[in-house]
Design a protein around this motif. Structure first.
Motif, PDB file in Angstrom:
ATOM      1  N   ALA A  23      -5.283  -3.419   1.854  1.00 56.79           N
ATOM      2  CA  ALA A  23      -5.592  -1.603   1.088  1.00 56.79           C
ATOM      3  C   ALA A  23      -5.037  -1.004   2.533  1.00 56.79           C
ATOM      4  CB  ALA A  23      -7.299  -1.613   0.925  1.00 56.79           C
ATOM      5  N   ALA A  24      -4.663  -1.990   3.362  1.00 56.35           N
ATOM      6  CA  ALA A  24      -4.458  -1.319   4.747  1.00 56.35           C
ATOM      7  C   ALA A  24      -2.573  -0.993   4.505  1.00 56.35           C
ATOM      8  CB  ALA A  24      -5.027  -2.171   6.436  1.00 56.35           C
ATOM      9  N   TYR A  25      -2.092  -1.819   3.472  1.00 58.00           N
ATOM     10  CA  TYR A  25      -0.379  -2.188   3.824  1.00 58.00           C
ATOM     11  C   TYR A  25      -0.723  -1.309   2.718  1.00 58.00           C
ATOM     12  CZ  TYR A  25      -0.594  -6.734   6.155  1.00 58.00           C
ATOM     13  OH  TYR A  25      -0.399  -8.169   7.124  1.00 58.00           O
ATOM     14  N   VAL A  26      -1.420  -0.716   2.476  1.00 57.69           N
ATOM     15  CA  VAL A  26      -0.937   0.467   1.077  1.00 57.69           C
ATOM     16  C   VAL A  26      -0.983   1.917   1.377  1.00 57.69           C
ATOM     17  CG1 VAL A  26      -1.923   1.751  -1.479  1.00 57.69           C
ATOM     18  CG2 VAL A  26      -1.607  -1.003  -1.059  1.00 57.69           C
ATOM     19  N   ARG A  27      -2.073   1.790   2.549  1.00 55.28           N
ATOM     20  CA  ARG A  27      -2.354   2.841   3.069  1.00 55.28           C
ATOM     21  C   ARG A  27      -1.405   2.897   4.021  1.00 55.28           C
ATOM     22  NH1 ARG A  27      -3.312   6.927   1.406  1.00 55.28           N
ATOM     23  NH2 ARG A  27      -2.338   7.496   2.672  1.00 55.28           N
ATOM     24  N   ILE A  28      -1.136   2.566   4.759  1.00 61.09           N
ATOM     25  CA  ILE A  28       0.224   2.584   5.669  1.00 61.09           C
ATOM     26  C   ILE A  28       1.515   2.929   4.873  1.00 61.09           C
ATOM     27  CG2 ILE A  28       2.073   0.565   7.007  1.00 61.09           C
ATOM     28  CD1 ILE A  28      -0.632  -0.562   7.696  1.00 61.09           C
ATOM     29  N   ALA A  29       1.916   1.453   3.746  1.00 62.00           N
ATOM     30  CA  ALA A  29       3.032   1.986   2.944  1.00 62.00           C
ATOM     31  C   ALA A  29       2.663   3.376   2.995  1.00 62.00           C
ATOM     32  CB  ALA A  29       2.823   1.612   2.098  1.00 62.00           C
ATOM     33  N   ALA A  30       1.700   4.348   2.064  1.00 62.07           N
ATOM     34  CA  ALA A  30       2.001   5.682   1.451  1.00 62.07           C
ATOM     35  C   ALA A  30       1.922   6.319   2.906  1.00 62.07           C
ATOM     36  CB  ALA A  30       0.017   6.136   1.283  1.00 62.07           C
ATOM     37  N   ASP A  31       1.586   5.728   3.186  1.00 64.92           N
ATOM     38  CA  ASP A  31       1.800   7.279   4.668  1.00 64.92           C
ATOM     39  C   ASP A  31       2.561   7.036   5.148  1.00 64.92           C
ATOM     40  OD1 ASP A  31      -1.056   8.462   4.926  1.00 64.92           O
ATOM     41  OD2 ASP A  31      -1.569   6.386   6.358  1.00 64.92           O
ATOM     42  N   PHE A  32       3.461   5.910   5.905  1.00 67.88           N
ATOM     43  CA  PHE A  32       5.034   6.205   6.417  1.00 67.88           C
ATOM     44  C   PHE A  32       5.569   7.077   5.509  1.00 67.88           C
ATOM     45  CE2 PHE A  32       4.058   2.547   9.296  1.00 67.88           C
ATOM     46  CZ  PHE A  32       3.368   3.164   9.638  1.00 67.88           C
ATOM     47  N   GLY A  33       6.069   6.513   4.002  1.00 68.77           N
ATOM     48  CA  GLY A  33       6.904   6.953   2.847  1.00 68.77           C
ATOM     49  C   GLY A  33       6.307   8.203   2.842  1.00 68.77           C
ATOM     50  N   ASP A  34       4.782   9.194   3.490  1.00 71.48           N
ATOM     51  CA  ASP A  34       4.732  10.753   3.304  1.00 71.48           C
ATOM     52  C   ASP A  34       5.586  11.056   4.462  1.00 71.48           C
ATOM     53  OD1 ASP A  34       2.696  10.391   0.845  1.00 71.48           O
ATOM     54  OD2 ASP A  34       1.617  11.361   2.317  1.00 71.48           O
ATOM     55  N   ALA A  35       5.455  10.268   5.473  1.00 67.85           N
ATOM     56  CA  ALA A  35       6.056  11.529   6.457  1.00 67.85           C
ATOM     57  C   ALA A  35       8.109  11.401   6.308  1.00 67.85           C
ATOM     58  CB  ALA A  35       6.222   9.787   8.069  1.00 67.85           C
ATOM     59  N   VAL A  36       8.404   9.757   5.450  1.00 63.72           N
ATOM     60  CA  VAL A  36       9.905  10.543   5.526  1.00 63.72           C
ATOM     61  C   VAL A  36       9.529  11.308   4.259  1.00 63.72           C
ATOM     62  CG1 VAL A  36      11.971   8.612   4.042  1.00 63.72           C
ATOM     63  CG2 VAL A  36      10.240   8.099   5.600  1.00 63.72           C
ATOM     64  N   LEU A  37       9.264  11.314   2.989  1.00 62.01           N
ATOM     65  CA  LEU A  37       9.699  12.211   2.268  1.00 62.01           C
ATOM     66  C   LEU A  37       9.774  13.768   2.523  1.00 62.01           C
ATOM     67  CD1 LEU A  37       8.005  10.103  -0.739  1.00 62.01           C
ATOM     68  CD2 LEU A  37      10.872  10.706  -0.310  1.00 62.01           C
ATOM     69  N   LEU A  38       8.042  13.718   3.180  1.00 64.53           N
ATOM     70  CA  LEU A  38       7.779  15.254   3.639  1.00 64.53           C
ATOM     71  C   LEU A  38       9.143  15.584   4.716  1.00 64.53           C
ATOM     72  CD1 LEU A  38       4.101  15.279   3.735  1.00 64.53           C
ATOM     73  CD2 LEU A  38       5.690  15.907   1.647  1.00 64.53           C
ATOM     74  N   GLY A  39       9.053  14.848   5.483  1.00 63.63           N
ATOM     75  CA  GLY A  39       9.767  15.240   6.458  1.00 63.63           C
ATOM     76  C   GLY A  39      11.823  15.327   5.643  1.00 63.63           C
TER      77      GLY A  39
END
Length: 136
Positions: free
Chosen positions: A74-90
């Motif tokens: 669950a933590a890996y999924v959350r980390i992937a989502a957050d870092f993915g958001d950083a890249v895509l939104l950035g």
């Protein structure tokens, strides 16, 4: 692993995700995804709701998963989502300041989950069949 930190990140993410699912403007306004009058267009609301629901559900999983492999996953999924958001939104948000803010927030939440996984000092040893011990 700091279970309490991971649970707190999960609860906060779940609450925020549920709130944005109900009121997409909570994410649209600070992201600059509103019209000149500050209104969130219907298409934008429709697009943000699945993203917010993903956050609500992954946060709930982080808050409720049993300690061990399920919580780590669950933590890996959350980390992937957050870092993915950083890249895509950035890359895609309008305006440099909004991009930087979105990256900072997304990386910050992802970093909290990384810290929760790495903290605690105790390393677990997992034995894989025919592969011997593996440090995780």
């Amino acid at each position: 692993m700091k279970v309490g930190l991971l649970r707190a990140v999960g609860v906060a993410t779940a609450v925020y995700g549920a709130a944005v699912t109900a009121v997409p403007a909570l994410l649209a306004r600070p992201s600059g995804l509103v019209d000149a009058e500050g209104r969130t267009e219907r298409a934008t609301r429709t697009s943000l709701r699945p993203l917010a629901w993903r956050d609500a559900v992954s946060g709930l999983a982080l808050a409720m998963a049993p300690e061990g492999p399920a919580l780590r996953t669950a933590a890996y999924v959350r980390i992937a989502a957050d870092f993915g958001d950083a890249v895509l939104l950035g890359v895609t948000l309008p305006g440099r300041d909004r991009k930087l803010a979105a990256v900072a927030v997304s990386v910050g939440w992802g970093a909290l989950s990384v810290a929760g996984l790495l903290a605690g000092g105790r390393r677990e040893v997992m034995t894989l069949p025919a592969a011997g011990p593996l440090q995780v």
